[in-house]
Design an enzyme around this catalytic site. Sequence first.
Site, PDB file in Angstrom:
ATOM      1  N   CYS A 272       0.797  -1.231   0.000  1.00  0.00           N
ATOM      2  CA  CYS A 272       0.000   0.000   0.000  1.00  0.00           C
ATOM      3  C   CYS A 272       0.832   1.284   0.000  1.00  0.00           C
ATOM      4  O   CYS A 272       0.569   2.176  -0.814  1.00  0.00           O
ATOM      5  CB  CYS A 272      -0.964   0.042   1.180  1.00  0.00           C
ATOM      6  SG  CYS A 272      -1.547  -1.562   1.716  1.00  0.00           S
ATOM      7  N   ARG A 301       6.800 -11.316   5.191  1.00  0.00           N
ATOM      8  CA  ARG A 301       6.169 -11.242   6.511  1.00  0.00           C
ATOM      9  C   ARG A 301       6.704 -12.366   7.367  1.00  0.00           C
ATOM     10  O   ARG A 301       6.684 -13.521   6.954  1.00  0.00           O
ATOM     11  CB  ARG A 301       4.646 -11.399   6.391  1.00  0.00           C
ATOM     12  CG  ARG A 301       3.984 -10.263   5.667  1.00  0.00           C
ATOM     13  CD  ARG A 301       2.478 -10.445   5.675  1.00  0.00           C
ATOM     14  NE  ARG A 301       1.868  -9.475   4.783  1.00  0.00           N
ATOM     15  CZ  ARG A 301       0.584  -9.504   4.431  1.00  0.00           C
ATOM     16  NH1 ARG A 301      -0.212 -10.451   4.909  1.00  0.00           N
ATOM     17  NH2 ARG A 301       0.102  -8.596   3.607  1.00  0.00           N
ATOM     18  N   GLN A 319       1.681 -10.587  -3.896  1.00  0.00           N
ATOM     19  CA  GLN A 319       0.250 -10.279  -3.884  1.00  0.00           C
ATOM     20  C   GLN A 319      -0.185  -9.737  -5.236  1.00  0.00           C
ATOM     21  O   GLN A 319       0.541  -8.957  -5.842  1.00  0.00           O
ATOM     22  CB  GLN A 319      -0.037  -9.224  -2.816  1.00  0.00           C
ATOM     23  CG  GLN A 319       0.040  -9.760  -1.412  1.00  0.00           C
ATOM     24  CD  GLN A 319      -0.350  -8.698  -0.406  1.00  0.00           C
ATOM     25  OE1 GLN A 319       0.211  -7.614  -0.421  1.00  0.00           O
ATOM     26  NE2 GLN A 319      -1.297  -9.008   0.459  1.00  0.00           N
ATOM     27  N   ASP A 321      -2.049  -7.306  -6.030  1.00  0.00           N
ATOM     28  CA  ASP A 321      -2.614  -6.215  -5.247  1.00  0.00           C
ATOM     29  C   ASP A 321      -3.256  -5.174  -6.154  1.00  0.00           C
ATOM     30  O   ASP A 321      -2.816  -4.959  -7.277  1.00  0.00           O
ATOM     31  CB  ASP A 321      -1.479  -5.561  -4.471  1.00  0.00           C
ATOM     32  CG  ASP A 321      -1.866  -5.290  -3.031  1.00  0.00           C
ATOM     33  OD1 ASP A 321      -3.070  -5.168  -2.768  1.00  0.00           O
ATOM     34  OD2 ASP A 321      -0.970  -5.216  -2.189  1.00  0.00           O
ATOM     35  N   HIS A 323      -4.931  -1.083  -5.736  1.00  0.00           N
ATOM     36  CA  HIS A 323      -5.333   0.064  -4.914  1.00  0.00           C
ATOM     37  C   HIS A 323      -6.111   1.007  -5.812  1.00  0.00           C
ATOM     38  O   HIS A 323      -5.567   1.520  -6.779  1.00  0.00           O
ATOM     39  CB  HIS A 323      -4.110   0.743  -4.308  1.00  0.00           C
ATOM     40  CG  HIS A 323      -3.423  -0.115  -3.293  1.00  0.00           C
ATOM     41  ND1 HIS A 323      -2.386  -0.952  -3.613  1.00  0.00           N
ATOM     42  CD2 HIS A 323      -3.670  -0.313  -1.972  1.00  0.00           C
ATOM     43  CE1 HIS A 323      -2.012  -1.605  -2.528  1.00  0.00           C
ATOM     44  NE2 HIS A 323      -2.771  -1.244  -1.520  1.00  0.00           N
ATOM     45  N   LYS A 403     -15.061  -4.400   5.114  1.00  0.00           N
ATOM     46  CA  LYS A 403     -14.489  -5.200   4.031  1.00  0.00           C
ATOM     47  C   LYS A 403     -15.418  -6.330   3.598  1.00  0.00           C
ATOM     48  O   LYS A 403     -16.307  -6.750   4.334  1.00  0.00           O
ATOM     49  CB  LYS A 403     -13.146  -5.779   4.453  1.00  0.00           C
ATOM     50  CG  LYS A 403     -13.233  -6.780   5.588  1.00  0.00           C
ATOM     51  CD  LYS A 403     -11.864  -7.335   5.959  1.00  0.00           C
ATOM     52  CE  LYS A 403     -11.959  -8.168   7.235  1.00  0.00           C
ATOM     53  NZ  LYS A 403     -10.681  -8.722   7.666  1.00  0.00           N
ATOM     54  N   HIS A 449      -8.622  -1.167  -1.199  1.00  0.00           N
ATOM     55  CA  HIS A 449      -7.598  -2.201  -1.374  1.00  0.00           C
ATOM     56  C   HIS A 449      -8.322  -3.454  -1.855  1.00  0.00           C
ATOM     57  O   HIS A 449      -9.352  -3.799  -1.294  1.00  0.00           O
ATOM     58  CB  HIS A 449      -6.940  -2.579  -0.045  1.00  0.00           C
ATOM     59  CG  HIS A 449      -6.361  -1.429   0.714  1.00  0.00           C
ATOM     60  ND1 HIS A 449      -5.013  -1.262   0.865  1.00  0.00           N
ATOM     61  CD2 HIS A 449      -6.932  -0.402   1.367  1.00  0.00           C
ATOM     62  CE1 HIS A 449      -4.791  -0.173   1.594  1.00  0.00           C
ATOM     63  NE2 HIS A 449      -5.940   0.365   1.914  1.00  0.00           N
TER      64      HIS A 449
END
Lengths: 574, 574
Positions: A272, A301, A319, A321, A323, A403, A449
């Site tokens: 992000c 992680r 990911q 991902d 945004h 979410k 997200h």
Amino acid sequence: MNNDIKNNDIKILRHSAAHLLAQAMMRLFADTLLTIGPATEDGFFYDVLPVNNFKEEHLELLTKEMKKIVAQNYPIEHREISKEEAKKIFFNNQFKLELIDAIPGNFVGISTQGEFIDLCKGGHVKSTGEIAHVVLLSISGSYWRADRNNQALQRISGTAFFTQEELDAFLKRQEDLVEYDHRKLGKELDLFSFAQEGIGFPFFHPKGQQILNTMTTYIRSLLYKYNYEEISTPVMLRQELWQQSGHYDHYKDFMYFCVIDEKQYAVRPMNCPGAILVYKNRPHSYRELPLKLAEFGKVHRHELSGVLHGLLRVRAFTQDDGHIFCSQDQIEQIVLETIELVMIVLKKFEFNDIAIRLSTRPEKSMGTEEQWNAAVQSLLQALAKSGKTFAIFEGEGAFYGPKIEFHIKDSMNRSWQCGTIQLDFSGPENFDLHYIDHTGNRVRPVIIHRAILGSLERFFAIVLEHFKGSLPVWLSPVQVRILTITDKQKEYAQEVFVHLRKYEIRAEIDRSSDQISGKIKAAQLEKIPLMIVLGDKEMEKNSITIRQRNGVQRFNVELNAFVEEIVKENKFFN
Amino acid sequence: MNNDIKNNDIKILRHSAAHLLAQAMMRLFADTLLTIGPATEDGFFYDVLPVNNFKEEHLELLTKEMKKIVAQNYPIEHREISKEEAKKIFFNNQFKLELIDAIPGNFVGISTQGEFIDLCKGGHVKSTGEIAHVVLLSISGSYWRADRNNQALQRISGTAFFTQEELDAFLKRQEDLVEYDHRKLGKELDLFSFAQEGIGFPFFHPKGQQILNTMTTYIRSLLYKYNYEEISTPVMLRQELWQQSGHYDHYKDFMYFCVIDEKQYAVRPMNCPGAILVYKNRPHSYRELPLKLAEFGKVHRHELSGVLHGLLRVRAFTQDDGHIFCSQDQIEQIVLETIELVMIVLKKFEFNDIAIRLSTRPEKSMGTEEQWNAAVQSLLQALAKSGKTFAIFEGEGAFYGPKIEFHIKDSMNRSWQCGTIQLDFSGPENFDLHYIDHTGNRVRPVIIHRAILGSLERFFAIVLEHFKGSLPVWLSPVQVRILTITDKQKEYAQEVFVHLRKYEIRAEIDRSSDQISGKIKAAQLEKIPLMIVLGDKEMEKNSITIRQRNGVQRFNVELNAFVEEIVKENKFFN
């Protein structure tokens, strides 16, 4: 029979099975101290303190004795007795004595079947004959009252069903879970590996990488279709940035740090902040919104080494991902579109059982009541418009916004959380983001997200197990293997090979000197979806024979027609 | 005129230009102390100690005076005088006195033009009139005898040519270097950025990422054609591994470290150990060789913040890496193939001036004389077979093997090292690698490291400058912009757009309400290679007008014919 009753019944059956196991243990290993034997979600267990530890081979002995007790068909009787009386019965079992003391009031329940008595609050089948479809599964370690400071115990686990068919299905599934464990498939099919030189960091071998690349290309085709723009941002960034984003406070124990020029950098656990910095790099007009930035971002992680589990739980993953920077009134449209996108993708990977969850405002949260209401309303409306059923999980949203989660069920009936759509009011505040609206005012955008597959590596594992290693043609690293019946077809095989490769079909030739049956077997073991078998007949007719992984054959196929089929499978765009 | 003579002549001209500058300085700023004024590779400079520092505006004044002296056309005379006499002339200049003392013997040279005398060993043009095509370029800092502990000086730099045409071309190139600096283009075209949150770590914006993706897809198409297999390996690995590979010893100051589970990990500066671990994951037969593993590997290397330079020098970049595991007798074939591959790629990016260097065994090296001879021989033979000319750089190979380097010249005549082919005897020893040969024996393979583009990010910058931002159609992030003359063609534009997108053509519509001339100008500024201009005529005829970036127009083009052209450009396979 309604589901709750059925669920209750199976719990009663399984708790009864625990007593059955205990009775068998008392007959064969009388000095064993019993503790507790409850039903669980999938079966039952009994935690015991044995004189000598039980080993795998004891399970068979115990099972034999259990079958005897089933045949003896003892009635199971339950009654209440005084604690005093109970303490006399269990005088030599410190655990049961402790349990008796912990029960409120002066009476406790006991259950009797044949010569066996156990302390028990009740809920049993009528007789031991009803517990015919039972199996013992494993021995593991446990602690009295699940506390590591207490006495170590052994746990014997098993399960039971009402019918032999159900038990057989369960046992088959257990076998499948072992047989199609992605770690086993990954090794057998030479897809990926792990090494001591990087605990939790996967190495993708050529065939595994091909699968990852195909997944990425497929997702990219949808990014193109849905007007996303791809970016890439740094793998590590200054600690201050992670403090600003809030990740440092919530997440620092899961992050890795480096020092560069005497400054602390963090390896990113999320993408992000990178996307936010790209957004902030120049001013934006309302005309550009929604601005959909996508990144295939490698994140790291920290997970405890004990919970690492193949590709399902790693320390580095990619990911898919997204945004989306948008205005408040675009949320609903974006969410609706994203639900559609997730559904398309999950269908492509042949997941048909998808549960959707909407999680709302938790107790601790940021943003105004008004923002939350509007946001939840947008999510609800988008879900309603999508026509999908969904469950609401009150108070389970993130602190920065509500979410939507997608939970998929795989072919072995396990549930996995994959895609998420997450509204974020906090990021735009923390990073002071703006766009200029049509009246020339600076306005705070919302960030949505979203991830579709989530972690590419984890989804890889789920898909591999879901398909039991037999990936669909479009996803298979080797799509076609060409097999010749004799060496006479060698040149023809080469021609066919060159032709397939020309159309980017992932083909190879079996150049071994094995018999055709051996070649077929090898291709099947490698789970290659399609074989082209070439013999004299095929050569004469200038045709090919297709043999599918499942054994189905198609004769007299024209090569170009076959090419067309596969090219269509491989085409994601359009 | 042979090149060496010409080269000597231009040096003489430029050294004379330094004297010209010095004479002008003496006329205008008589108290300035002159030190040395040599010709350089590209021009000349004079290092001086001024009373007041020179500033940019002084260059114009000096240039004016130089022009005067050129017009005065003084003969330039050189003669030898005694040191004693010389010291009298330069009595008030401590630098010249020091220089005189350092010259061996009793005599020194002096050069005279008009009123001006300088200490000089000689080599001048005949008169100041010959130095007409001269320019002053910059003022910078320097030190007497290039030693930071000595007196700080100012350096005035310039250059000179024999003809005005050459000077104009040089000045144009200087302008171009500023105008087409990739950092400037990157900002103007919104391709990438840097942030204080990650010094030296690039952020790729959508259009920049599109270019990177296109580069990657193109390289992948060749990996497929040349039977490479792609892998991916971890971004960080245990320090012990880097010690084993030798990187830690040679490279640790350029590496970043993290601690995981109390163990030291290094962020990879190279991808080799990852590829080696993949190789080592299972035994290999000679039948599998050459095994060509490719990885688009993100590496991190510490560079001092002072030398960071846009994408040309970063701290994180992606290598298009290849590691080929092969037998000794396969080296020649692999090297030949790799030369071919590099040439294909460089040609695709329109680099036509390519110099090849072969670097042989350095003094400190590992491996036997025999291995080195065989390896160099293989490289020589491969180079000979390739028919390419090449230069040999004796003793400049790596300690672990000889290498071939490719140096490309860009459109602004700068040279860049890109591709390398490197033989490695050390890696296979350090990691005890084997394959089983046809007799069943364990044999040590050779590793050939090769990169074609090298760093994708650096190559991106080189290509951007090479094309001065005007990328070829296949590489352009936006290939086609559709412009309507009036709003009446809006729908038609949308139809054309949808059709182009269907064929994965990177197209967009200019939806502004600008005049057509404004729309064309905007597209030109963004260096979009192709415009489709739609007016009433085009709509009527169901055709399109193509306007190229260079202004050339093609009328009455059929949309499908245009689509076919671009699809062909975009197709890398076949």
